[in-house]
Scaffold this motif. Sequence first.
Motif, PDB file in Angstrom:
ATOM      1  N   VAL A  75       0.838  -1.205   0.000  1.00  0.00           N
ATOM      2  CA  VAL A  75       0.000   0.000   0.000  1.00  0.00           C
ATOM      3  C   VAL A  75       0.872   1.253   0.000  1.00  0.00           C
ATOM      4  CG1 VAL A  75      -1.572   1.378   1.415  1.00  0.00           C
ATOM      5  CG2 VAL A  75      -2.024  -1.053   1.057  1.00  0.00           C
ATOM      6  N   SER A  76       1.912   1.244   0.826  1.00  0.00           N
ATOM      7  CA  SER A  76       2.799   2.394   0.904  1.00  0.00           C
ATOM      8  C   SER A  76       3.478   2.667  -0.431  1.00  0.00           C
ATOM      9  CB  SER A  76       3.856   2.153   1.989  1.00  0.00           C
ATOM     10  OG  SER A  76       4.761   3.236   2.068  1.00  0.00           O
ATOM     11  N   LEU A  77       3.919   1.598  -1.086  1.00  0.00           N
ATOM     12  CA  LEU A  77       4.568   1.787  -2.387  1.00  0.00           C
ATOM     13  C   LEU A  77       3.579   2.283  -3.434  1.00  0.00           C
ATOM     14  CD1 LEU A  77       6.840  -1.395  -2.481  1.00  0.00           C
ATOM     15  CD2 LEU A  77       7.540   0.966  -2.081  1.00  0.00           C
ATOM     16  N   GLN A  78       2.362   1.765  -3.392  1.00  0.00           N
ATOM     17  CA  GLN A  78       1.352   2.239  -4.343  1.00  0.00           C
ATOM     18  C   GLN A  78       1.041   3.725  -4.123  1.00  0.00           C
ATOM     19  OE1 GLN A  78      -1.250  -1.891  -5.129  1.00  0.00           O
ATOM     20  NE2 GLN A  78      -2.097  -0.253  -3.903  1.00  0.00           N
ATOM     21  N   GLU A  79       0.958   4.125  -2.865  1.00  0.00           N
ATOM     22  CA  GLU A  79       0.678   5.537  -2.584  1.00  0.00           C
ATOM     23  C   GLU A  79       1.844   6.415  -3.001  1.00  0.00           C
ATOM     24  OE1 GLU A  79      -2.162   6.933  -1.496  1.00  0.00           O
ATOM     25  OE2 GLU A  79      -2.995   4.931  -1.786  1.00  0.00           O
ATOM     26  N   LYS A  80       3.065   5.911  -2.835  1.00  0.00           N
ATOM     27  CA  LYS A  80       4.223   6.683  -3.275  1.00  0.00           C
ATOM     28  C   LYS A  80       4.235   6.821  -4.790  1.00  0.00           C
ATOM     29  CE  LYS A  80       7.186   5.625   0.673  1.00  0.00           C
ATOM     30  NZ  LYS A  80       8.414   4.945   1.164  1.00  0.00           N
ATOM     31  N   MET A  81       3.741   5.778  -5.481  1.00  0.00           N
ATOM     32  CA  MET A  81       3.632   5.876  -6.929  1.00  0.00           C
ATOM     33  C   MET A  81       2.644   6.975  -7.321  1.00  0.00           C
ATOM     34  SD  MET A  81       4.663   4.800  -9.866  1.00  0.00           S
ATOM     35  CE  MET A  81       5.407   3.169  -9.714  1.00  0.00           C
ATOM     36  N   LYS A  82       1.546   7.065  -6.576  1.00  0.00           N
ATOM     37  CA  LYS A  82       0.585   8.145  -6.827  1.00  0.00           C
ATOM     38  C   LYS A  82       1.226   9.500  -6.565  1.00  0.00           C
ATOM     39  CE  LYS A  82      -3.486   5.371  -5.611  1.00  0.00           C
ATOM     40  NZ  LYS A  82      -4.638   5.232  -4.679  1.00  0.00           N
ATOM     41  N   THR A  83       2.044   9.587  -5.524  1.00  0.00           N
ATOM     42  CA  THR A  83       2.731  10.835  -5.226  1.00  0.00           C
ATOM     43  C   THR A  83       3.668  11.229  -6.365  1.00  0.00           C
ATOM     44  OG1 THR A  83       2.635  10.427  -2.851  1.00  0.00           O
ATOM     45  CG2 THR A  83       4.298  11.980  -3.618  1.00  0.00           C
ATOM     46  N   ILE A  84       4.396  10.242  -6.882  1.00  0.00           N
ATOM     47  CA  ILE A  84       5.309  10.522  -7.994  1.00  0.00           C
ATOM     48  C   ILE A  84       4.531  11.000  -9.224  1.00  0.00           C
ATOM     49  CG2 ILE A  84       6.743   9.337  -9.712  1.00  0.00           C
ATOM     50  CD1 ILE A  84       8.165   7.937  -7.510  1.00  0.00           C
ATOM     51  N   GLU A  85       3.375  10.387  -9.451  1.00  0.00           N
ATOM     52  CA  GLU A  85       2.548  10.819 -10.578  1.00  0.00           C
ATOM     53  C   GLU A  85       2.100  12.272 -10.389  1.00  0.00           C
ATOM     54  OE1 GLU A  85       2.043   9.326 -13.313  1.00  0.00           O
ATOM     55  OE2 GLU A  85       2.943   7.403 -12.800  1.00  0.00           O
ATOM     56  N   ALA A  86       1.753  12.614  -9.157  1.00  0.00           N
ATOM     57  CA  ALA A  86       1.350  13.999  -8.884  1.00  0.00           C
ATOM     58  C   ALA A  86       2.535  14.948  -9.058  1.00  0.00           C
ATOM     59  CB  ALA A  86       0.791  14.097  -7.466  1.00  0.00           C
ATOM     60  N   VAL A  87       3.723  14.513  -8.620  1.00  0.00           N
ATOM     61  CA  VAL A  87       4.921  15.346  -8.786  1.00  0.00           C
ATOM     62  C   VAL A  87       5.254  15.508 -10.263  1.00  0.00           C
ATOM     63  CG1 VAL A  87       7.417  15.408  -8.376  1.00  0.00           C
ATOM     64  CG2 VAL A  87       5.861  14.800  -6.519  1.00  0.00           C
ATOM     65  N   GLU A  88       5.082  14.436 -11.043  1.00  0.00           N
ATOM     66  CA  GLU A  88       5.317  14.534 -12.486  1.00  0.00           C
ATOM     67  C   GLU A  88       4.409  15.587 -13.113  1.00  0.00           C
ATOM     68  OE1 GLU A  88       6.956  10.266 -14.168  1.00  0.00           O
ATOM     69  OE2 GLU A  88       4.800  10.554 -13.981  1.00  0.00           O
ATOM     70  N   ALA A  89       3.153  15.561 -12.709  1.00  0.00           N
ATOM     71  CA  ALA A  89       2.216  16.557 -13.248  1.00  0.00           C
ATOM     72  C   ALA A  89       2.622  17.964 -12.814  1.00  0.00           C
ATOM     73  CB  ALA A  89       0.798  16.239 -12.775  1.00  0.00           C
ATOM     74  N   LEU A  90       3.072  18.096 -11.548  1.00  0.00           N
ATOM     75  CA  LEU A  90       3.497  19.401 -11.045  1.00  0.00           C
ATOM     76  C   LEU A  90       4.724  19.898 -11.801  1.00  0.00           C
ATOM     77  CD1 LEU A  90       3.421  21.717  -8.961  1.00  0.00           C
ATOM     78  CD2 LEU A  90       4.804  20.261  -7.463  1.00  0.00           C
ATOM     79  N   LEU A  91       5.710  19.024 -12.004  1.00  0.00           N
ATOM     80  CA  LEU A  91       6.914  19.431 -12.726  1.00  0.00           C
ATOM     81  C   LEU A  91       6.605  19.763 -14.180  1.00  0.00           C
ATOM     82  CD1 LEU A  91       9.533  16.890 -11.307  1.00  0.00           C
ATOM     83  CD2 LEU A  91       9.380  19.353 -10.844  1.00  0.00           C
TER      84      LEU A  91
END
Length: 446
Positions: free
Chosen positions: A169-185
């Motif tokens: 679950v933690s890794l999946q949520e971190k993947m979502k965070t990375i996706e959000a950071v990608e969109a932000l960048l």
Amino acid sequence: MSLLSLLILPLSSFAQIYTLEQLKDSALHNNIAIRKAQHDIDAAQQQRKEAFTKYFPNVSGTGLWFNADKGMAKMNMNPSELVSPELGATLAQLFSSEALAALGNPISMSMMKNGTIGSLMAVQPVFAGGQIVNGNKLAKVGEDVSRLQLQLSENEVERQTGQYYWQLVSLQEKMKTIEAVEALLADIFKDVDVAVRAGVAMRNDLLQVQLRQNDIESQKVKLQNGIDIVRLLLAQYCGLSSHSFTVSVGDGFAVATIPQQQDHQQSLLQTAEYQLLQKQVEATGLQHKMEIGKNLPSVGIGAGYNYHNLMENDRTFGMVFATVSIPISDWWGGSYAVKRKKIARQQAEEQLADNAELLKIRMQNAWNNVEESRLQLQIAQRSIKQAEENLRLNRDYYRAGTSKMSDLLEAQLLYQQALDRCTDAYADMQNKLLEYRQATGQQVSY
């Protein structure tokens, strides 16, 4: 829609989604440790049934056929010594002198050169020094121990399943965070690119954003590898036929309900570990009694039916009997064995008292970990709000030309780290809650 959602959407038609409860049930049904513990219970039940049969008569049958090279019973007889003078006078009138002379020769008789013997016996134990009664009690203790061992195995499976689950679950949520950071960048890149084209920003700023995008892409590859490995471990541990699945958090990262601290002295009696120690004391006490019983007389009554043809005639007869066995020569060595079992019982009692204190310390430590994880989660949740506001301000400052790109990217990194720490803190708190419930002997629920 995020890139992660676009990637997952085509797989949703065949990728199974599991909850923690479903994974726990699958592990309890398929894990090898649980199956072994269940087999141990079955074996202990059979042993208890075997011990119960000792209450009933012991029935045995014996058969023997033999053929010896000579008779086992031999007798020499002189007929003349058995004839009285009166009988001799009578025989002289009836037989010739040659026949009378033969009576003076010794006669040799041989018997039981071959034959058959058979018997059927039933012996009912009346008193065996308490060995049968205590043996049945000891078998019941063994069955109870097997059930407690199963409970410990179930706790371990639940704990390990929970750790794999929350790690995934933690890794999946971190993947979502990375996706959000990608969109932000990507948004930042657009803003900087426009500014560079307009001549109001340096190309170096654009390169810094691209470097950060490369770093995020690298993190994403490593994270996906981690997700794949944990998914494989979880599938193997739970006995899943396929590793193409995802896990669901249910209500999401809702605020976890922290249970009240238990009365650890009272909870001690509910733990499987303490009950196992109690069973050890009970078992050593029964073994001590059984050792004493070995040095006491044993009494039994029985009946039998016998057959033989040793005298060239078939003969059958029945009989009843009583037996008394007194282990006289065993008393010497037996006394030391009794003392040894008594020492073992004392050791079990001392171990119970010592480990009881350690179990209570374990409960307190587990509770301290729950409190610590709760505070860490609260800190992480506050950090997200602060990092989010810091990122917003630095982005506004950069657009206004009062802040450097390095400051904006540093704010973005702090925001990403805050999200990841919150994810880890929530997963850690769930594991600590499970450990506390198990340490206090509570029924685990998800």
